[in-house]
Structure formats: C-alpha cells, structure tokens
Design a protein around this motif. Structure first.
Motif, PDB file in Angstrom:
ATOM      1  N   ASN A 114       0.974  -1.174   0.260  1.00 18.45           N
ATOM      2  CA  ASN A 114       0.108   0.074   0.015  1.00 18.45           C
ATOM      3  C   ASN A 114       0.761   1.087  -0.025  1.00 18.45           C
ATOM      4  OD1 ASN A 114       0.960  -0.204   2.722  1.00 18.45           O
ATOM      5  ND2 ASN A 114      -0.996  -0.024   3.717  1.00 18.45           N
ATOM      6  N   CYS A 132      -2.090  -2.757  -2.980  1.00 15.22           N
ATOM      7  CA  CYS A 132      -2.954  -2.854  -1.634  1.00 15.22           C
ATOM      8  C   CYS A 132      -3.527  -4.168  -1.318  1.00 15.22           C
ATOM      9  CB  CYS A 132      -3.945  -1.569  -1.451  1.00 15.22           C
ATOM     10  SG  CYS A 132      -3.222   0.036  -1.724  1.00 15.22           S
ATOM     11  N   VAL A 156      -1.322   4.462   0.493  1.00 17.24           N
ATOM     12  CA  VAL A 156      -2.650   4.666   0.212  1.00 17.24           C
ATOM     13  C   VAL A 156      -3.619   4.494   1.675  1.00 17.24           C
ATOM     14  CG1 VAL A 156      -4.267   3.322  -1.265  1.00 17.24           C
ATOM     15  CG2 VAL A 156      -1.986   3.282  -2.013  1.00 17.24           C
ATOM     16  N   ASN A 184     -11.848   7.783   1.952  1.00 21.93           N
ATOM     17  CA  ASN A 184     -10.651   7.337   1.329  1.00 21.93           C
ATOM     18  C   ASN A 184     -10.801   6.462   0.252  1.00 21.93           C
ATOM     19  OD1 ASN A 184      -9.350   9.157   2.942  1.00 21.93           O
ATOM     20  ND2 ASN A 184      -8.678   7.536   4.463  1.00 21.93           N
ATOM     21  N   PHE A 214     -11.697   4.937  -5.763  1.00 22.90           N
ATOM     22  CA  PHE A 214     -11.522   3.548  -6.666  1.00 22.90           C
ATOM     23  C   PHE A 214     -12.903   3.446  -7.177  1.00 22.90           C
ATOM     24  CE2 PHE A 214      -8.406   3.309  -2.971  1.00 22.90           C
ATOM     25  CZ  PHE A 214      -7.293   3.445  -3.709  1.00 22.90           C
ATOM     26  N   PRO A 222      -4.004   7.354  -5.768  1.00 22.67           N
ATOM     27  CA  PRO A 222      -4.072   6.749  -4.462  1.00 22.67           C
ATOM     28  C   PRO A 222      -2.777   7.154  -3.542  1.00 22.67           C
ATOM     29  CG  PRO A 222      -4.612   5.254  -5.990  1.00 22.67           C
ATOM     30  CD  PRO A 222      -4.310   6.541  -6.633  1.00 22.67           C
TER      31      PRO A 222
END
Lengths: 488, 483
Positions: free
Chosen positions: A82, A92, A205, A320, A324, B50
């Motif tokens: 990550n 991740c 991340v 967070n 994605f 990210p």
C-alpha cells in the motif's frame, strides 16, 4: 562469507560489511534474491518480485562514488503493497488495483532510495490494510514462517513474515490499529509504529488517515532505529507531518534504571492466553532487574478503544476508498451498456473484497446524516478522552507496556468466520494509534508450541528515541533472536 | 406577469462561487491558468491518485481574508476543512474538500444601491471540480480545473427582487475585482452564481418551498432567470399546485428554467472533518497585515467620488463598478482644467465605455489615455471645440491614438468664437435668404433653426453654437427694428 550468513545479517551489518569489503554488493543481492525465490512460494509473502527491477536499482547504486555516505547502502528493503512505488505495481492487496503502477514514489520510498536502499519487492497484506491475519488479501493468505498453518498477523503480514524468514533484513509496514506490531509479534520480529506524523504518509494509500503510520519491521531494534532515522522527518507534501529534532540514540543500561514503567492492567487480564501471560510476566521481571520501577496502572478508556477505532477508521476509509471508482485507474467493470451509476456499483462490487466492503458500509453508515453525532462524533469525543488519559499516565510514567497481542498466531481460517473475535485481538495495539503515540513490539518469549510472543512498549508523543533505547537494552539483555529462528 | 407577482413576496438567496487568481491550485502546485490541453495542469494530488495528500496553499488564505475584511465578516480563528462526499467523474477523490460547520468566516454583508444591507451567511474556501466533456460515443474528464481555489459566498435570503439580486452580484463582483483576488470572468466561469428562489404570500411569515437555479453566467441572465422562475412558481401556486424543491437549469436561449434533478434524490454528503488537513488557524497578525494592504473599496470610492467630484450617484456607482474604470476616471481628473469631472464622467461612461466594450479593450491598455480624455473635456470646457466636433475628435483619437490637441490642430477643428467672423457669415446668410427672414419677422421663430443649420454647414461645424445663436438673434431682431 556464506550466503546463509549474509541472509542472517542485520541491515547495520550489511552496510558495514560492504564498507569494509567483507563481501560485495552483488553477493548481498544474489543471496537475498536466491533466498526469496526459494522461500517465498511457501510463505506467499510477496505480491511483486522482479530481479530485473532489482538489477536496475543495483546498477544505479554501483555508479555512486561514495557509498559510505549512504546510511542504507545496499540494504534490501521490502515494502508493503500500500506504499506507492513507481517501478513496481501498488495494489494494496486488492483486485481493484491489480496491475496499477503509480506515477510517483511515496516520500518514504524516495528517502530509502536516497539512502542507498534497494527496494526488493512488494509484500502481501490484508486488502487496503484491513485485517489482522492477512487472510483478507486478494492474492491469498500469507503463512507464518514459524508454522505454515498459522497466520502471520496483519495487515502487514507479508512484511513481517519475510523479515522473520530472512528474505530481507528490513521491510516497511503500515500501522492503523496495530498492523505493524501485531504481525511483528506473531512472527517474532521488531515492529515500530512511530508517532503519528513522524513519518510522511505521502504515497501511503490511505485507510484511516488520522491513524495511519508507516514504520519499519526488522530483526533488531538497532535496525528499526536506523531505518526510522532515514524515513522520518518533516515532509512538505504531508500537512500532518511533524517537524522533529535530532534522534541520536545513546545506548546504556543506566538509562533504564529508575525509569517508571506502567503495566496497563486492562491488557493483562483473562483475555490473554497462558503463554502470553507467562512471557509478559517474565518481561516485567527482566525490566525490574534492569532497574526500572514497574507498576500496574489503569487505563479504563481502553475498553472502548475498539469501538472508537472501528468507527473512526471505517468512516475515514469509506471516504478514502471513494476514489476507487473505475474512472481514472484500477478495475473498471467491462459491461459497455452500463450507466454511470452501474459502472460505479459494478466496478466497486467486483473490485473490493468482503472485509473492505463491510468496512466501507460501516463507515458510510457512521457518517450518515442523523447518525453522525451518535457514532462518528461520539467516537471523536471518546478519542479526545483517551488521549488525555494517556497523557495523564505519561505524566507519571516514562513508558507503558502490555503484551502486543492477547494470543500467539492463530490458525489460518480459525477466526475468519468471526470478525468480532478478530477485531478484539487488536485491543492492545489500537490505543497507541488513537493517541498518536509511538509504540514498538519486540519479541519477549516463546510459547510451548514454539510461537513467538511480543512485548509492546509505548512512549509519550514524539519520544521514539527513548522508546528505541529501552527496547534496545531489553533486546540485548534477552538475546531472543540469537536463541530462536524459524525453520524455513 | 406583474399582476400575478403582486400577490407574493419574492425571497432570493444567492450562492456565489468565485475562483481565486492564485498562481497554483488550492492543495497542490499545479497551474490555475485557464484553458490548456485537457489534464495538462494536473498532478497526483489534483488527480486524486492513491496516496496523494493535500497541502493548503497559503496565498488562498490571504485572498479569503481580504474578502472577509472587505465585506466586514467575522473571520474564525480556527476553521476546519471538511469532505463533501459524492460520486461524479469530474470529482476525482469522490469528495470535494470544502468547509462545513466551521467555515472560514461568517456574517458581514453588502449594501445595495438602495442603501439596503444584505447580510451574508458565510464565506468558505473549497476546491473546484473538473469538467466532464461528452463526445459522440464516449465521455471524457478534464481535471485542469480540479483543485482550483474557490470562495463560496452565501447570502441570507434577504434579496426581494431580481434587480436586487443582480445589484448584489454586481457589487460583490466589483469588490473581488477591486481586491484583485479574482478576475471574476463570468463567461469563463470564474464567477458563478446559483440563486435560491421562493415565493411567499404578501405579508406571510412562512417561507415557501425554494428552487435553486444553477450556473447563471451573466448579470442579465440572473435577472431573467429569477423573473421567469418567480412567474413559474406564482403560476403553480395560484392554480393550487405545490412547488417541488428541485434544482433548475436556466436556458439563456429560451429564457426559461427547467428542472435539472430533484433535490429529494439529493445525496447525503456525509460531511466530516478532513483528517489530511490540520485545523486552519488564522491569527490577528495575519489579518492586520492584509487589512493594511487593502485597497479602497467600491463603496468607499463611490462615496468619495460623489463628495470630491460632485458626481451624481448614478455616475459614481457606474464608475466604481470596475476597479480599472474607477482608476481611469480618477487619473483623468488630475488633468482637468476648464472641464468638469461630471463632463469627464459622461465621456468616459458613454463614448469611451462603448469603444472599450466593442473593441475588447481594457481601461488600462486603451489607446485613449486618461490624459487625452481630460484634454478633450478641457477643450470643450474652454470652448475650443463644440460637443459635436468633440465627437469627431474622439473618433480620431480612437482610430489614431493621437491626443486631442494634436488632432484639433492638424485637422483645423478649432471652434470659431471670434464674434466678427461669426457676424460676417451670419450677415451673409441672412442676406441671402430674405424669404426666411420674412417668415421670422412674421413670428415664425422656429425658422431660426434653418439659419443655424446653414451657418454650421458653411463653417464646417466649427462655429461656437452659443455665439452663433446670440449673433443670429441680434441680427434678425435688428431687422425688426430696422423695418
């Protein structure tokens, strides 16, 4: 020097061995590459390993004129998956990021590279760092090198297992609720969770942004200190990063004498297994023998730490992980006829694993209008209370200690069906994240069935130096790693 | 329309998004310049990659402080950035970093032309989103705009007419332009306005259901949209219907509003404090520093113009609606001799403003300098040229960039005020037109216009009209006595 011996060396010994030309950089690299190829398949500790990417870095290192000025010259370092690396994928442990290669290096990665370290690959982890057993990885569970039927702990399970199995001397992990310390404890290695903000989060991340910390996993406290020294320090790219002073580490047993150490009574109760209780008692005796004053103290707020953690961390995670979405990177559901809403739904449903979905839903709920005050808001208040309670304790004590985990490594599959019991196993480690203070796990004993047991030491905010001192002195006295080694 | 609306009070609140003119974005070092190849001005932070983290651009804070001071708002010592969460392709992180329960500042307000004070609810700092671009088969996302700093200015619903709303907006617009914190270009979208409109029965206290009209991109359209929306709502209520709370889109071509999406389906934004950004502390010292460098603001300037230059309120308001225009006017007054500031204001607001507009000039780079305008006004005041000739001179100033004195000299446009020259011509014209003289003598005084016309034509418009009038009258009248 034979390759078995090289693989057992600490980072410090590798740096000095290279400086004194006891062995060459190629020997070091070849040793660890060979060992990784041999051992990795049994452990499933890696999600990315490439000799080509390693040689590129080594070639660049060979061109440097003054290796002595690089504090980690030639040290192979594995990195949890990550943490962003521009020459290796960063997934991740999730399908949603399969094959994703970042455009940039995390600050810790640039600092390691600038210090002469060789980034040796990416380690397996619980998906998005959510888990305590490494069973939540899209790339399969990691095995504990002490017993391949057992979990290595999580979420930095790959990093801890690889260091324990001597695939590298150093790995980076991340710790949101114990994800460095618990696997360090399960695997019999040293794991340092620094003060929140001591190490830049830029390029990590995010899981729970107000709790996340990057830290080293090593086989010696000295190595942990050395790596911490390289990766810590203010980073203008991280608004929560701290300005810290010098961190020299004078090592002397005298330092321990008269130090006041509090044993957190809430963490030595009936929840712990017998081996853990026994080893911890011995550790207390050892510290007393070193001249410390050790007494039981109460931190009642710790009973609520798991509740706080699972509200705060999941709330932050729900936000967070919104990025994605299948639009700019990562997995996108392939149905060409889907609407935008379906694209979001399908991409995320297909890409995320069960535990991640569970936590996103939990966090989304905790932040929902009408529930915010009852859940997230309350958790923030409770966190402030815990912080001040911890601060109060540190006005009387120099350190607080506990077993890192209530139990030794459990069997793969043993707790997967019972998330609550899995969550409860983090009770010892979460408080340090909520309070933002530094904490370390170091080996302190072995169970009957030959599984490592970890001692957790917590220090006041920004006091890594004294924390590492105490841990180092204890480690030297115990000589644990000289006595025990996994058979892999 | 107005009959229908007479039964109601109009309740309007505005939300303005003003892009700040900082070099770099709110949370990263990327350029804020308009245009550019799609996604050219992006980095891991504004792409929401990210692991990337935001860091506040301190320049933004100074702009926010300046606006807060200009409108007399209370700046919070500690304010908090919060995440506003929703999914949309132009929102790369899945949340917008904004402010929620602890905004940058609260209260303050703007005084309208009528003297009415409109209080603000709040001003907060937030990042802009990107843009979705739709092709034939595919859609694309351009994130050049993502992360550009915005100030969101929210008024209380104290505005009671479309005209008040546009007055408020014009005044706010000129304040941000005076502060030089935003170019506030409405066409480029750097100054955008949403209006919340509702009706209540005259005298009633309970507010009606409101509709939000999105993205109004000119002052005129704001008035049109509010008018249309008010009538639409009044129609529904009068016919016994109920207003549905929804977001409306204004179509400038048809001049109508239509529903964009229903507010009932709107998201729960799940605001929470952004853990990546520490609490924002603004200390007194920083505020004082900005206060000291604050320019004179439109309202102050307007008052001063009225007092110092004896301008009518309308002119003063117009001159101070734009910082460059106000500067231009004020520097022109420094060169005034015989001409009055009022006359200068007239020339600037009518003739010059039109040219500046038509030719897309700015007052600062305009070839007609403030000194030239003053010279022109002086020439009129001194009687060197007539108002009519002045227009010819001005046209030449615009075309050639030459100053009026040169033009008047080169083209021989000096006005003839010499009485003897005027008398010679007047007498000739009078003698040449006995029929018209007879008409005059029979009492048709309007015929005098005929003589003036002939005289001006003969003299090429250069004769001082007032002097011509005087001489002509005395000449004609002398015929009366003489007969």
């Amino acid at each position: 020097m034979s390759s078995t011996k090289i693989s057992s060396l600490s980072a410090k010994a590798i740096v000095s061995g290279l400086a004194s030309r006891s062995f060459a950089l190629d020997d070091v690299i070849a040793t660890f590459v060979e060992r990784t190829k041999k051992v990795c398949p049994a452990l499933n500790s890696h999600v990315f390993f490439s000799e080509e990417v390693i040689s590129k870095q080594v070639d660049a290192l060979k061109k440097t004129s003054n290796p002595e000025s690089y504090p980690l010259f030639g040290v192979p370092v594995l990195v949890k998956d990550n943490i962003c690396t521009m020459d290796m994928p960063t997934t991740c442990g999730s399908k949603i990021l399969a094959g994703y290669v970042p455009q940039y290096d995390a600050t810790v990665i640039s600092r390691l590279r600038n210090a002469g370290a060789v980034i040796f690959g990416k380690t397996n982890q619980d998906e998005f760092a959510m888990g305590s057993s490494n069973e939540n990885s899209a790339y399969g569970p990691v095995k504990n090198p002490w017993d391949l039927e057992r979990v290595p702990g999580g979420s930095s399970g790959g990093s801890a297992a690889a260091v324990a199995a001597e695939l590298v001397p150093v790995a980076l992990g991340s710790d949101t609720g114990g994800s460095i310390r618990q696997p360090a404890s399960f695997c019999g290695v040293v794991g340092l969770k620094p003060t929140y903000g001591a190490v830049s989060r830029y390029g990590l991340v995010a899981y729970g942004s107000s709790l996340d910390c990057i830290g080293p996993i090593t086989r010696s406290v000295e190595d942990a200190a050395m790596v911490f020294d390289v990766i810590s320090g203010h980073d203008p790219k991280d608004a929560t990063s701290l300005h810290s002073g010098s961190r020299e580490i004078p090592n002397s047993e005298a330092m321990v004498s008269k130090k006041r150490i509090g044993v957190i009574s809430e963490l030595i109760g009936t929840g712990n297994d017998l081996d853990t209780t026994h080893s911890f008692k011995e550790a207390v005796l050892e510290l007393k023998a070193l001249g410390a004053v050790v007494e039981e103290v109460s931190l009642p707020e710790i009973e609520y730490s798991i509740a706080m953690y699972y509200l705060i961390a999941t709330a932050e995670a729900s936000s967070n992980l919104a990025r994605f979405d299948g639009i700019r990177f990562g997995h996108r559901s392939s149905d060409p006829t889907q609407s935008l809403k379906e694209l979001y739904l399908n991409s995320r449903s297909e890409g995320f694993g069960k535990e991640v979905k569970q936590r996103i839903m939990l966090g989304t709920f905790a932040l929902s209008s009408g529930y915010y005050d009852a859940y997230y808001g309350k958790a923030l208040n409770a966190r402030e209370q815990l912080k001040s309670a911890v601060k109060r304790l540190f006005s009387q004590y120099d350190f607080l200690i506990s077993p890192t985990s209530p139990t030794t490594a459990f069997k793969i599959g043993e707790k997967i069906a019972d998330p609550l019991s899995m969550y409860l196993s983090d009770i010892g480690t979460i408080a340090a994240n909520l309070a933002g203070i530094p904490a370390i796990s170091i080996p302190c004993g072995m169970s009957e069935s030959r599984l490592p047991i970890g001692l957790q030491i917590m220090a006041p905010w920004n006091q890594e130096t004294s924390l590492l001192q105490l841990a180092g002195i204890y480690e030297k006295k115990l000589k644990w790693s000289e006595r025990y080694k996994p058979n892999v | 329309m107005s009959d229908l609306l007479q039964q109601f009070d109009l309740v309007i609140g505005l939300e303005v998004h003003c892009q700040l003119d900082t070099q770099s974005k709110l949370f990263c070092g990327c350029s804020t310049s308009f245009g550019g190849e799609p996604n050219a001005h992006t980095c891991p932070v504004c792409l929401g990659l990210p692991g990337a983290l935001p860091v506040v651009n301190k320049k933004v804070l100074d702009s926010a402080i300046a606006l807060a001071l200009a409108v007399g708002a209370d700046i919070r010592q500690r304010s908090v950035f919060a995440r506003k969460q929703y999914f949309y392709p132009d929102l790369p992180k899945g949340y917008q970093i904004s402010q929620f329960d602890l905004p940058f500042c609260e209260k303050g307000g703007i005084t309208l032309t009528s003297g009415k004070f409109i209080e603000l609810t709040r001003i907060h700092i937030e990042e802009d989103a990107g843009k979705n671009v739709h092709g034939d088969k595919n859609s694309f996302v351009d994130l050049n705009r993502a992360g550009i700093p915005l100030l969101e200015i929210v008024s209380t619903p104290q505005l009671e007419s479309a005209e008040e709303a546009s007055d408020f907006l014009r005044r706010l617009h000129s304040i941000v332009r005076f502060l030089e914190i935003s170019n506030a270009n409405m066409e480029e979208g750097s100054f955008r306005c949403d209006a919340n409109v509702s009706l209540k029965r005259k005298g009633a206290t309970k507010l009606g259901t409101r509709c939000e009209i999105k993205n109004l991109n000119s002052f005129r359209n704001i008035e049109r949209a509010i008018h249309y929306e008010a009538v639409r709502q009044a129609d529904i209520i009068v016919q016994g219907g109920t207003i549905i709370q929804q977001t409306m889109l204004f179509d400038a071509n048809s001049g109508s509003t239509r529903p964009m999406r229903s507010k009932e389906e709107s998201h729960d934004y799940r605001y929470f404090p952004d853990p990546d950004l520490p609490v924002l502390f603004i200390n007194e010292e920083r505020i004082e520093k900005t206060r000291k460098s604050l320019p004179e603001l439109p309202a102050q300037l307007e008052k001063r113009f009225i007092e110092q230059f004896e301008l009518p309120a309308v002119d003063a308001a117009q001159l101070t609606s734009d910082r460059d225009l106000a500067k231009y006017f004020e520097s022109s007054t420094k060169f005034l001799k015989k001409g009055t500031p009022k006359l200068a204001a007239n020339w600037i607001l009518s003739e010059l403003a039109r040219e500046v507009n038509d030719r897309s000039w700015t007052y600062m780079n305009c070839p007609v300098s403030a000194q030239s305008i003053a010279q022109l006004v002086n020439a009129i005041g001194e009687g060197t040229i007539s108002g009519k000739i002045a227009k010819t001179v001005f046209k030449s100033m615009v075309e050639t960039g030459k100053d009026p004195e040169t033009i008047i000299k080169e083209e021989g446009l000096v006005q003839i005020s010499d009485k003897s020259a005027i008398r010679t011509l007047v007498e000739r014209i009078v003698n040449e037109n006995p029929a018209q003289v007879a008409e005059f003598l029979s009492g048709k005084e309007k015929i005098i216009g005929f003589f003036v016309g002939r005289i001006m034509k003969e003299s090429g418009g250069k004769m001082n009209p007032a002097a011509v009038n005087a001489v002509l009258l005395s000449t004609l009248n002398s015929k009366k006595v003489g007969s």
